[in-house]
Design a protein around this motif. Sequence first.
Motif, PDB file in Angstrom:
ATOM      1  N   PRO A 215       0.823  -1.203   0.000  1.00 45.87           N
ATOM      2  CA  PRO A 215       0.000   0.000   0.000  1.00 45.87           C
ATOM      3  C   PRO A 215       0.860   1.257   0.000  1.00 45.87           C
ATOM      4  O   PRO A 215       2.006   1.229   0.414  1.00 45.87           O
ATOM      5  N   VAL A 217       1.886   2.860  -2.520  1.00 50.22           N
ATOM      6  CA  VAL A 217       2.759   3.034  -3.680  1.00 50.22           C
ATOM      7  C   VAL A 217       2.182   4.064  -4.640  1.00 50.22           C
ATOM      8  O   VAL A 217       2.863   4.947  -5.110  1.00 50.22           O
ATOM      9  N   LYS A 223       1.417  12.559  -2.129  1.00 53.05           N
ATOM     10  CA  LYS A 223       1.504  12.783  -0.688  1.00 53.05           C
ATOM     11  C   LYS A 223       2.888  13.231  -0.258  1.00 53.05           C
ATOM     12  O   LYS A 223       3.031  14.000   0.665  1.00 53.05           O
ATOM     13  N   ASN A 224       3.931  12.701  -0.944  1.00 50.86           N
ATOM     14  CA  ASN A 224       5.281  13.089  -0.580  1.00 50.86           C
ATOM     15  C   ASN A 224       5.488  14.581  -0.721  1.00 50.86           C
ATOM     16  O   ASN A 224       6.091  15.219   0.126  1.00 50.86           O
ATOM     17  N   SER A 227       3.898  16.256   2.185  1.00 49.38           N
ATOM     18  CA  SER A 227       4.559  16.099   3.481  1.00 49.38           C
ATOM     19  C   SER A 227       5.858  16.894   3.527  1.00 49.38           C
ATOM     20  O   SER A 227       6.276  17.359   4.571  1.00 49.38           O
ATOM     21  N   GLU A 230       4.985  20.289   4.613  1.00 47.46           N
ATOM     22  CA  GLU A 230       4.663  20.296   6.044  1.00 47.46           C
ATOM     23  C   GLU A 230       5.921  20.283   6.903  1.00 47.46           C
ATOM     24  O   GLU A 230       6.027  20.990   7.882  1.00 47.46           O
ATOM     25  N   ARG A 231       6.854  19.417   6.478  1.00 47.55           N
ATOM     26  CA  ARG A 231       8.049  19.219   7.278  1.00 47.55           C
ATOM     27  C   ARG A 231       8.777  20.539   7.476  1.00 47.55           C
ATOM     28  O   ARG A 231       9.228  20.868   8.550  1.00 47.55           O
ATOM     29  N   LYS A 232       8.861  21.316   6.404  1.00 52.40           N
ATOM     30  CA  LYS A 232       9.599  22.573   6.485  1.00 52.40           C
ATOM     31  C   LYS A 232       9.013  23.481   7.546  1.00 52.40           C
ATOM     32  O   LYS A 232       9.728  24.204   8.221  1.00 52.40           O
ATOM     33  N   ILE A 235       9.828  22.138  11.428  1.00 56.79           N
ATOM     34  CA  ILE A 235      11.161  22.161  12.038  1.00 56.79           C
ATOM     35  C   ILE A 235      11.294  23.400  12.920  1.00 56.79           C
ATOM     36  O   ILE A 235      11.126  24.521  12.476  1.00 56.79           O
ATOM     37  N   LYS A 236      11.571  23.104  14.165  1.00 51.72           N
ATOM     38  CA  LYS A 236      11.698  24.224  15.086  1.00 51.72           C
ATOM     39  C   LYS A 236      13.130  24.740  15.037  1.00 51.72           C
ATOM     40  O   LYS A 236      14.080  23.976  14.978  1.00 51.72           O
TER      41      LYS A 236
ATOM     42  N   LYS B 128       0.904  11.685  11.409  1.00 48.63           N
ATOM     43  CA  LYS B 128       1.403  10.728  10.406  1.00 48.63           C
ATOM     44  C   LYS B 128       1.053   9.283  10.738  1.00 48.63           C
ATOM     45  O   LYS B 128       1.539   8.367  10.079  1.00 48.63           O
ATOM     46  N   TYR B 132       1.933   5.515   5.286  1.00 47.76           N
ATOM     47  CA  TYR B 132       2.825   4.385   5.056  1.00 47.76           C
ATOM     48  C   TYR B 132       4.246   4.926   4.962  1.00 47.76           C
ATOM     49  O   TYR B 132       4.455   6.081   4.579  1.00 47.76           O
ATOM     50  N   ARG B 134       6.526   4.762   2.864  1.00 46.68           N
ATOM     51  CA  ARG B 134       6.881   5.369   1.578  1.00 46.68           C
ATOM     52  C   ARG B 134       6.454   6.821   1.470  1.00 46.68           C
ATOM     53  O   ARG B 134       6.965   7.559   0.640  1.00 46.68           O
ATOM     54  N   GLU B 135       5.476   7.192   2.279  1.00 46.21           N
ATOM     55  CA  GLU B 135       4.968   8.558   2.185  1.00 46.21           C
ATOM     56  C   GLU B 135       5.729   9.522   3.091  1.00 46.21           C
ATOM     57  O   GLU B 135       5.408  10.695   3.147  1.00 46.21           O
ATOM     58  N   GLN B 140      11.509  11.641   8.908  1.00 44.32           N
ATOM     59  CA  GLN B 140      10.271  11.192   9.553  1.00 44.32           C
ATOM     60  C   GLN B 140      10.313   9.690   9.798  1.00 44.32           C
ATOM     61  O   GLN B 140       9.888   9.211  10.851  1.00 44.32           O
ATOM     62  N   GLU B 176      17.585  15.973  17.280  1.00 43.34           N
ATOM     63  CA  GLU B 176      16.855  16.639  18.359  1.00 43.34           C
ATOM     64  C   GLU B 176      16.028  15.652  19.176  1.00 43.34           C
ATOM     65  O   GLU B 176      15.920  15.768  20.392  1.00 43.34           O
TER      66      GLU B 176
END
Lengths: 244, 245
Positions: A215, A217, A223-224, A227, A230-232, A235-236, B128, B132, B134-135, B140, B176
């Motif tokens: 799943p 794939v 989604k990548n 995300s 979001e990650r950026k 980050i604190k 999250k 999965y 992969r995402e 992370q 961290e």
Amino acid sequence: MNAEVLNEYLPLFGNAALLTVWLGLAGIGLSIVIGLICSLVQFYKIPVARQIVRIYIELSRNTPLLIQLFFIYYGLPKIGIKTDPAVCGVVGLAFLGGSYMAETFRSGLEAVDKVHSESAFTLGLNKLQTFIYVILPQALSTSIPPFVANVIFLLKETSVFSAVSLMDLMFTAKDLIGLYYNTTESLFLLVVFYLIILLPVSLLGTYLEHKLGTPGVRQSIRKNAASRKERKTTIKEGVVNVGN
Amino acid sequence: MPELLKVNNLIKRFGDSTVLDDISLTVKKGEVVVILGPSGCGKSTLLRCINALEDIQGGEILIDGENILTGGKHNSKVGMVFQSYDLFPHLTVLDNITLAPCKVQKRDKAQVRDEARELLKRVGLFDKEKSYPRELSGGQKQRAAIVRSLIMHPELLLFDEVTAALDPEMVREVLEVILDLAKQGKTMMIVTHEMQFARAIADRVIMIDGGKIIEENPPERFFTNPDTERARQFLNTFTYESVRA
């Protein structure tokens, strides 16, 4: 092509198709069982059994099904084992299919990265739990495309069943051609019936690939990107002063 | 502080080559030990031995006085996070984390889920749990892998170059999390190539080269004025003064 002839032959081919499907599925079912056992023996490197499996695989996939059937049908009665043509067909197909399935499942099992077994071990999972929860699901999803190819291949191989007097599609076509010389109609129906049997198998295979494949794939690309954005923002900055 | 890990005269060979040659060390409860050394010196192998992933050819490894190799089973007091992302790809983040507590420790599923969410929140992955692997980004994935290890409540955590395959930006978010664990008083052994991080987190630095412990010192001493010439050489490879000329 004569429509009347087609109409007349249709029920004969229908019955033959049922026999082909029935014997084919029985043989394939047995192949899967044999294949699973053999692939596990090889994957877990079980001594002695492993060598026997190796010999079986090489013997089975390097000899034609027709000759395997002759052995079972004409050879076994010589040592006192009488075989019914249907049993002979199923056993022959399973003997051939078992090795193909074994190699397919083995490649799936071996494609699972060793680090997954190691992390499972680190988490305290025992061998059986590791197999059931970690290795098998991953192995299955990589095995599906070659597995479907095997199923199609084995169903097509049933066309040699006619050699041991089983009234399958091939037998029916040859029989009718021999009797009435309606070659065109017979061969046309032969092709159509094989397609009717095999096309749904192909489609089912594609469906299974999507359903059981690992799943995440297909959605991964979209989604990548999300995300990453979001990650950026999460980050604190300067929470901990690393160094000095 | 009592000793948690004691390694006595450990010898590990792969065929003819001796990878770990007579290693002895101790780790006390609550201590953070960083292991440094050039590639192929045996750092990772040492962690793998402590985690019972390798058989050993000599010596003994004791955790809380108990030999880790008895019974061929994994010692539940040890947890390890690997360099490559080792989350199970067919399970969501939450399922990855709850698998072992539910199946191995037979803990209550709802309770484990709550704890998993709590930990995910702590490492900034609360949204999250349904993803999965992969995402997820590399960072992370590593944070999720750390949570998966933590939920088993290990007493000793082993980190094997957990940031080696990450972009600099992601290295920071993982480090961290590890720093946070250090503040909570977790006992850890960390193999890393991040010198600044090593200096910030270590209570003690152990340098290994050629399968032997070359030097063992507090970080201030190791990084400013190491005892051995080999350590000095090694630290110099992380500055680029000589390249500039």
